[in-house]
Design a protein around this motif. Structure first.
Motif, PDB file in Angstrom:
ATOM      1  N   VAL A  56     -15.348   8.219  23.394  1.00 19.49           N
ATOM      2  CA  VAL A  56     -14.830   8.850  22.089  1.00 19.49           C
ATOM      3  C   VAL A  56     -15.300   7.926  20.878  1.00 19.49           C
ATOM      4  CG1 VAL A  56     -12.614   9.200  23.044  1.00 19.49           C
ATOM      5  CG2 VAL A  56     -12.912   7.093  22.063  1.00 19.49           C
ATOM      6  N   ASN A  57     -15.664   8.337  19.599  1.00 21.30           N
ATOM      7  CA  ASN A  57     -15.784   7.853  18.522  1.00 21.30           C
ATOM      8  C   ASN A  57     -14.492   7.455  17.799  1.00 21.30           C
ATOM      9  OD1 ASN A  57     -15.932   8.309  15.447  1.00 21.30           O
ATOM     10  ND2 ASN A  57     -17.894   7.581  15.782  1.00 21.30           N
ATOM     11  N   ILE A  58     -14.485   5.969  17.460  1.00 19.34           N
ATOM     12  CA  ILE A  58     -13.343   5.406  16.564  1.00 19.34           C
ATOM     13  C   ILE A  58     -13.399   5.372  15.089  1.00 19.34           C
ATOM     14  CG2 ILE A  58     -11.642   3.678  16.616  1.00 19.34           C
ATOM     15  CD1 ILE A  58     -11.960   3.545  19.870  1.00 19.34           C
ATOM     16  N   SER A  59     -12.820   5.964  14.436  1.00 20.07           N
ATOM     17  CA  SER A  59     -12.956   5.686  13.054  1.00 20.07           C
ATOM     18  C   SER A  59     -11.699   5.115  12.563  1.00 20.07           C
ATOM     19  CB  SER A  59     -12.830   7.194  12.322  1.00 20.07           C
ATOM     20  OG  SER A  59     -13.050   7.169  10.925  1.00 20.07           O
ATOM     21  N   THR A  60     -11.796   4.134  11.822  1.00 17.87           N
ATOM     22  CA  THR A  60     -10.679   3.516  11.277  1.00 17.87           C
ATOM     23  C   THR A  60     -10.795   3.056   9.666  1.00 17.87           C
ATOM     24  OG1 THR A  60     -11.618   1.181  11.273  1.00 17.87           O
ATOM     25  CG2 THR A  60     -10.561   1.883  13.153  1.00 17.87           C
ATOM     26  N   SER A  61      -9.683   3.038   9.109  1.00 25.20           N
ATOM     27  CA  SER A  61      -9.672   2.738   7.619  1.00 25.20           C
ATOM     28  C   SER A  61      -8.703   1.610   7.188  1.00 25.20           C
ATOM     29  CB  SER A  61      -9.340   4.116   6.569  1.00 25.20           C
ATOM     30  OG  SER A  61      -8.055   4.744   7.142  1.00 25.20           O
ATOM     31  N   GLN A  62      -9.026   1.085   6.295  1.00 26.35           N
ATOM     32  CA  GLN A  62      -8.423   0.038   5.619  1.00 26.35           C
ATOM     33  C   GLN A  62      -8.162  -0.342   4.057  1.00 26.35           C
ATOM     34  OE1 GLN A  62      -9.762  -3.808   6.866  1.00 26.35           O
ATOM     35  NE2 GLN A  62      -8.264  -4.994   6.002  1.00 26.35           N
ATOM     36  N   THR A  63      -7.027  -0.325   3.906  1.00 26.48           N
ATOM     37  CA  THR A  63      -6.907  -0.447   2.171  1.00 26.48           C
ATOM     38  C   THR A  63      -7.150  -1.869   2.039  1.00 26.48           C
ATOM     39  OG1 THR A  63      -5.284   1.212   2.008  1.00 26.48           O
ATOM     40  CG2 THR A  63      -5.675  -0.304   0.371  1.00 26.48           C
ATOM     41  N   VAL A  64      -8.104  -2.214   1.085  1.00 23.88           N
ATOM     42  CA  VAL A  64      -8.500  -3.625   0.641  1.00 23.88           C
ATOM     43  C   VAL A  64      -7.970  -3.674  -0.866  1.00 23.88           C
ATOM     44  CG1 VAL A  64     -10.130  -5.567   0.496  1.00 23.88           C
ATOM     45  CG2 VAL A  64     -10.264  -3.827   2.284  1.00 23.88           C
ATOM     46  N   LYS A  65      -7.260  -4.806  -0.877  1.00 23.85           N
ATOM     47  CA  LYS A  65      -6.746  -5.008  -2.417  1.00 23.85           C
ATOM     48  C   LYS A  65      -7.893  -5.995  -3.291  1.00 23.85           C
ATOM     49  CE  LYS A  65      -1.970  -4.697  -1.523  1.00 23.85           C
ATOM     50  NZ  LYS A  65      -0.533  -5.365  -1.435  1.00 23.85           N
ATOM     51  N   GLY A  66      -7.998  -5.493  -4.286  1.00 18.22           N
ATOM     52  CA  GLY A  66      -9.030  -6.296  -5.144  1.00 18.22           C
ATOM     53  C   GLY A  66      -8.187  -7.467  -5.553  1.00 18.22           C
ATOM     54  N   THR A  67      -9.173  -8.559  -6.432  1.00 20.89           N
ATOM     55  CA  THR A  67      -8.439  -9.649  -6.633  1.00 20.89           C
ATOM     56  C   THR A  67      -8.130  -9.647  -8.137  1.00 20.89           C
ATOM     57  OG1 THR A  67     -10.539 -10.181  -7.391  1.00 20.89           O
ATOM     58  CG2 THR A  67     -10.323 -10.645  -5.222  1.00 20.89           C
ATOM     59  N   GLU A  68      -7.008 -10.488  -8.228  1.00 18.05           N
ATOM     60  CA  GLU A  68      -6.628 -10.685  -9.706  1.00 18.05           C
ATOM     61  C   GLU A  68      -6.781 -11.825 -10.386  1.00 18.05           C
ATOM     62  OE1 GLU A  68      -2.608  -9.404  -9.801  1.00 18.05           O
ATOM     63  OE2 GLU A  68      -2.742  -7.477  -8.746  1.00 18.05           O
ATOM     64  N   GLY A  69      -6.352 -12.239 -11.518  1.00 17.34           N
ATOM     65  CA  GLY A  69      -6.449 -13.413 -11.919  1.00 17.34           C
ATOM     66  C   GLY A  69      -7.825 -14.025 -12.285  1.00 17.34           C
TER      67      GLY A  69
END
Length: 506
Positions: A56-69
């Motif tokens: 199978v093909n495995i597809s993942t997604s992840q939310t990456v938060k930007g930096t602050e300060g």
């Protein structure tokens, strides 16, 4: 034209070789002539056709938060009516411009394979799905199913997923015996390189027992079957269609295949997958020792004919063998009937052994072989009690980490232990003396040459105080890393008289 000339040259050379053979009929033909090599498989089409559905093909997604300060890049101040205004507005709005940080979706692709069609159990690499918010499994027939994470093991880079197979007929494959694979055996890799979907490559087993320093249990199969990005987590098949490896890593300066790929052997993977499926975690055996390689010099000093096994350098406090059954200075050469050829064999074999099992351990102690029986603890329980896990001088990290307390240790020909009430009474050490007590000194060792005796107390090493056996090991290790040839020890006698001693460390 070139091809024609090349063909003629080949034909001429063959004719010349035949003439030479006929003309030399009286020549002696060596009896050790190499055997004619066997032919590779004419086609793997039928084999591939039956296996592609399980990969199978495995597809993942992840939310990456930007930096602050301070690390965030603010929207630049532009003159009113600037032609770049629209461009920057669009860019910074996509980053939640008010905060200067924002977030974005990161996607990745990998491979996997079904091992249980009825329950929807899928195996892949941990690094394929690590930190993923969503996991989707794409099958060769076009079906896409959401997957849930059953369990992961970072030490072997294995993860188990589960999909709901209801209404879908899945194809499954089974693990084979990687121990039966020999160098030169044909293997077939199936995966999704660069997200292209089910791709098949063919090659051979190039090497076995490879250690690429990726974890404490490295024992990879090396193959020249093309493995590229996106193949991670895919299966490596033998010619019977059994999974004998999980494709995990490659060596590549460019990112593409150069014919050096590595697969987790099924012998190791199958047990991990079974535990993750049943418990959602691994349950490994734990011996509770710190170990180091047996060099030729160490083997000679221990009256061993050959350098083999794992030298016990320390015993973990409260561990399974903190009862004297195994002691610092022992060399473990066989564990539960399995030979320990070199140090790195022991962590893997111990980890594969059931928790609570009583096993026979063959050791060399003071030049003589003897068998002791030990009952294994559980590695993960010890991990939770300790702050860290890995340790290069440990039983493959199986002592619970660099910070785990050590009851006794073997270093520079000495066995050292905690200076507790029991040790003070045994050696008659004054109550105002602090440090680490020497409990034994190996004959003809560097320590013995300097007159160190049981009952002496090490108070400082290289002008730094020590209070535990671990302090001694860490300080000696640090001096060796600095390239020092000798260690300066401050010793206290039983009555408190101090003296300095220099001991060779080479």
């Amino acid at each position: 034209m070139t091809s024609k000339i090349l063909s003629q040259a080949v034909a001429a050379s063959r004719a010349a070789g035949l003439a030479l053979l006929l003309a030399g009929a009286t020549a002696v033909i060596p009896s050790y002539a190499a055997p004619v090599p066997g032919h590779g498989p004419e086609s793997v089409a039928d084999l591939a056709q039956g296996l592609l559905g399980a990969v199978v093909n495995i597809s993942t997604s992840q939310t990456v938060k930007g930096t602050e300060g301070p690390g965030a890049v603010p929207m630049p101040q532009l003159p009113e009516g600037s032609p770049f205004q629209d461009f920057f507005d669009d860019f910074f709005k996509n980053r939640d411009g008010d905060k200067g940080g924002g977030s974005q979706k990161v996607q990745s692709l990998g491979s996997g394979f079904v091992i249980d069609a009825e329950k929807g159990i899928i195996v892949t690499n941990n690094h394929v799905i690590a930190d993923a918010d969503d996991i989707e499994v794409n099958f060769s027939d076009g079906i896409t199913l959401k997957a849930t994470l059953v369990g992961t093991d970072t030490k072997t880079d294995i993860a188990v997923l589960k999909v709901d197979p209801k209404g879908h007929k899945l194809t499954a494959v089974k693990f084979g015996d990687s121990n039966k694979m020999r160098i030169g055996d044909w293997v077939m890799a199936v995966g999704n390189p660069f997200g292209l979907g089910g791709s098949v490559t063919l090659g051979i087993v190039s090497a076995r027992n490879r250690d690429i320093n990726s974890g404490p249990y490295d024992d990879f199969i090396q193959t020249d079957a093309a493995i590229n990005r996106g193949n991670s987590g895919g299966p490596l098949f033998n010619m019977e269609g059994e999974v004998i490896g999980i494709n995990t890593a490659i060596i590549s300066p460019s990112g593409g295949s150069i014919g050096i790929g590595f697969s987790i052997p099924s012998q190791l993977a199958a047990g991990v997958v079974d535990q993750l499926t049943q418990y959602g975690e691994t349950r490994r055996g734990w011996l509770g020792v710190r170990i180091q390689p047996v060099t030729d010099d160490i083997a000679e000093s221990l009256d061993m004919a050959t350098a083999k096994g794992a030298l016990v350098a320390g015993i973990m406090k409260g561990g399974p063998v903190d009862n004297g059954s195994i002691q610092p200075g022992d060399v473990i050469i066989k564990f539960d009937g399995k030979d320990i050829r070199e140090m790195r064999d022991l962590p893997r074999i111990v980890a594969e052994s059931p928790v609570g099992k009583a096993v026979d351990v063959l050791i060399v102690r003071k030049g003589k072989e003897q068998t002791v029986k030990v009952t294994l603890g559980r590695l993960e329980d010890n991990d939770k009690a300790a702050a860290t896990e890995e340790g290069s001088g440990d039983e493959g990290g199986q002592n619970g980490g660099e910070n785990a307390p050590i009851a006794t240790a073997s270093v520079l020909g000495m066995t050292v232990g905690e200076l507790n009430d029991e040790a003070r009474t045994k050696f008659g050490i004054a109550p105002d003396i602090s440090g680490v007590v020497v409990t034994d000194v190996a004959k003809d060792s560097a320590a013995a040459e300097r007159g160190i005796q049981p009952g002496d107390v090490i108070t400082e090493i290289a002008q730094e105080s020590v209070s535990t056996p671990k302090d001694v090991m860490d300080r000696i290790g640090a001096l060796k890393e600095q390239g020092r040839k000798n260690a300066l020890l401050m010793l206290a006698s039983k009555t408190g008289e101090l003296r300095f001693v220099t001991i060779r460390m080479d």
